[in-house]
Design a protein around this motif. Sequence first.
Motif, PDB file in Angstrom:
ATOM      1  N   ASP A  25       0.657  -1.242  -0.315  1.00 13.16           N
ATOM      2  CA  ASP A  25      -0.203  -0.153  -0.243  1.00 13.16           C
ATOM      3  C   ASP A  25       1.047   1.061   0.481  1.00 13.16           C
ATOM      4  O   ASP A  25       0.017   2.044  -0.601  1.00 13.16           O
TER       5      ASP A  25
ATOM      6  N   GLU B  62       0.896   4.340  -2.703  1.00 14.52           N
ATOM      7  CA  GLU B  62       0.706   5.320  -2.310  1.00 14.52           C
ATOM      8  C   GLU B  62       1.660   6.711  -2.879  1.00 14.52           C
ATOM      9  O   GLU B  62       1.247   7.403  -3.635  1.00 14.52           O
TER      10      GLU B  62
ATOM     11  N   GLN C  71       1.381   6.990  -7.066  1.00 10.54           N
ATOM     12  CA  GLN C  71       0.043   8.084  -7.054  1.00 10.54           C
ATOM     13  C   GLN C  71       1.101   9.197  -6.868  1.00 10.54           C
ATOM     14  O   GLN C  71       0.561   9.763  -7.914  1.00 10.54           O
TER      15      GLN C  71
ATOM     16  N   THR D 174      -8.922   6.410  -1.228  1.00 10.48           N
ATOM     17  CA  THR D 174      -8.967   4.607  -1.948  1.00 10.48           C
ATOM     18  C   THR D 174      -9.003   3.923  -0.882  1.00 10.48           C
ATOM     19  O   THR D 174      -9.284   4.464   0.463  1.00 10.48           O
TER      20      THR D 174
ATOM     21  N   ARG E 298      -6.756   2.107   0.953  1.00  9.39           N
ATOM     22  CA  ARG E 298      -5.761   3.064   1.786  1.00  9.39           C
ATOM     23  C   ARG E 298      -5.994   4.324   2.554  1.00  9.39           C
ATOM     24  O   ARG E 298      -5.064   3.939   4.204  1.00  9.39           O
TER      25      ARG E 298
ATOM     26  N   ASP F  50     -15.684   2.748  -0.902  1.00 13.40           N
ATOM     27  CA  ASP F  50     -16.428   1.723  -1.552  1.00 13.40           C
ATOM     28  C   ASP F  50     -17.652   1.884  -0.723  1.00 13.40           C
ATOM     29  O   ASP F  50     -18.482   0.696  -1.049  1.00 13.40           O
TER      30      ASP F  50
END
Length: 276
Positions: free
Chosen positions: A10, A14, A17, A155, A157, A193
Motif C-alpha cells: 500500500d 500511495e 500515485q 482509496t 489505503r 467503497d
Amino acid sequence: MVDLKDLLADLADESAQLDDMVAGPPPADWGSATPSPGWSVGHQVAHLAWTDHVALLAATDAEAFLAAVLAADDPARLVDAGAQEFLAPPTELLPRWRAGRAALADALARVPAGGKLPWFGTRMSPASMVTARIMETWAHGTDVADALGVTRTGTARLRHVAHLGFRTLGHSFAAHGRPAPTVPVRVELGAPDGATWTYGPADAADRVTGPALDFCLLVTQRRHRADLSLTAAGPVADAWLDVAQAFAGPPGPGRPPLAAHSGATGLTGPAGGVAA
C-alpha cells in the motif's frame, strides 16, 4: 492485524500515485507554491525523501539516526531544514526519492520480528513505521494535489490514515497541553467503497461520524473541521476534532476555515513532519 507485506504494498501504491502526479506527463511545476507557506511542490517531495532517509537510518543504524537528530542545529526547524537539504531539480530528486523509498521498504521488511525502531521521542514497530509513511505520503500528496489543481479519489489505503488518526487521540490532546481523555470515543466512517470503518467500543457515548476522507483530512490537518462533514457527539469527541493530529511533535498550526481566507485551500504551515 495487517500483514507487513500488505502495508508495504500500500505504501508503494500511495507513493506511485504521487510520483505519477509530479513526474507527469506533463511534468509538474516543482516551483508551484503548495498550501504550506514557503513550501513548493519540490519541497513536499524533498521532505518525503528526507524522511525516508531518516527512517532508513532508524531501521539500519540506530546510532547514526540518533547522531543525526542530536546534530540538528535547531530541532524546531529540523523538518524544514531536511526538506531544504534534499531539495533539488526533478531530474535529481525524483531518482533519489524512488531509490530511498525502495531501500526503506527493503530494510523494514528485514527487521526481525518484534523489533522496534528509534524515532522522534518514541520507538516504532516496522508496521507502525510503514503506516506513518503511508499517512505522510498521502498528506503531502494532498498538498501537491491542491497546488496543482488535481482532484484525487479516495482509496482503501485511507484506512491506514484513519487507523492512525484514531490511535493518536491521546497524543493529540497531550500535544496541545491537555490531559488525555479517560472516556472512550467511537468512530464510524464511511469508506470510499461504501463500507463502514469502525474504531472504539460500540457502546461509547462520545462519537465521531462522517466520511473517511474527511476524517483523514482532519487528522492530518489538511482541512479545518468547519469545512468537513464530520459530526461529533459528546464533549470529548467535540474537543478532539479541534486538536486532532496523526503526526508526532508539537501541535500543528492547522488551517483556518475556508471562508476565513477567501477560498484558499492551504494549511497555515507545514504539518506532519515526523509522523508517529
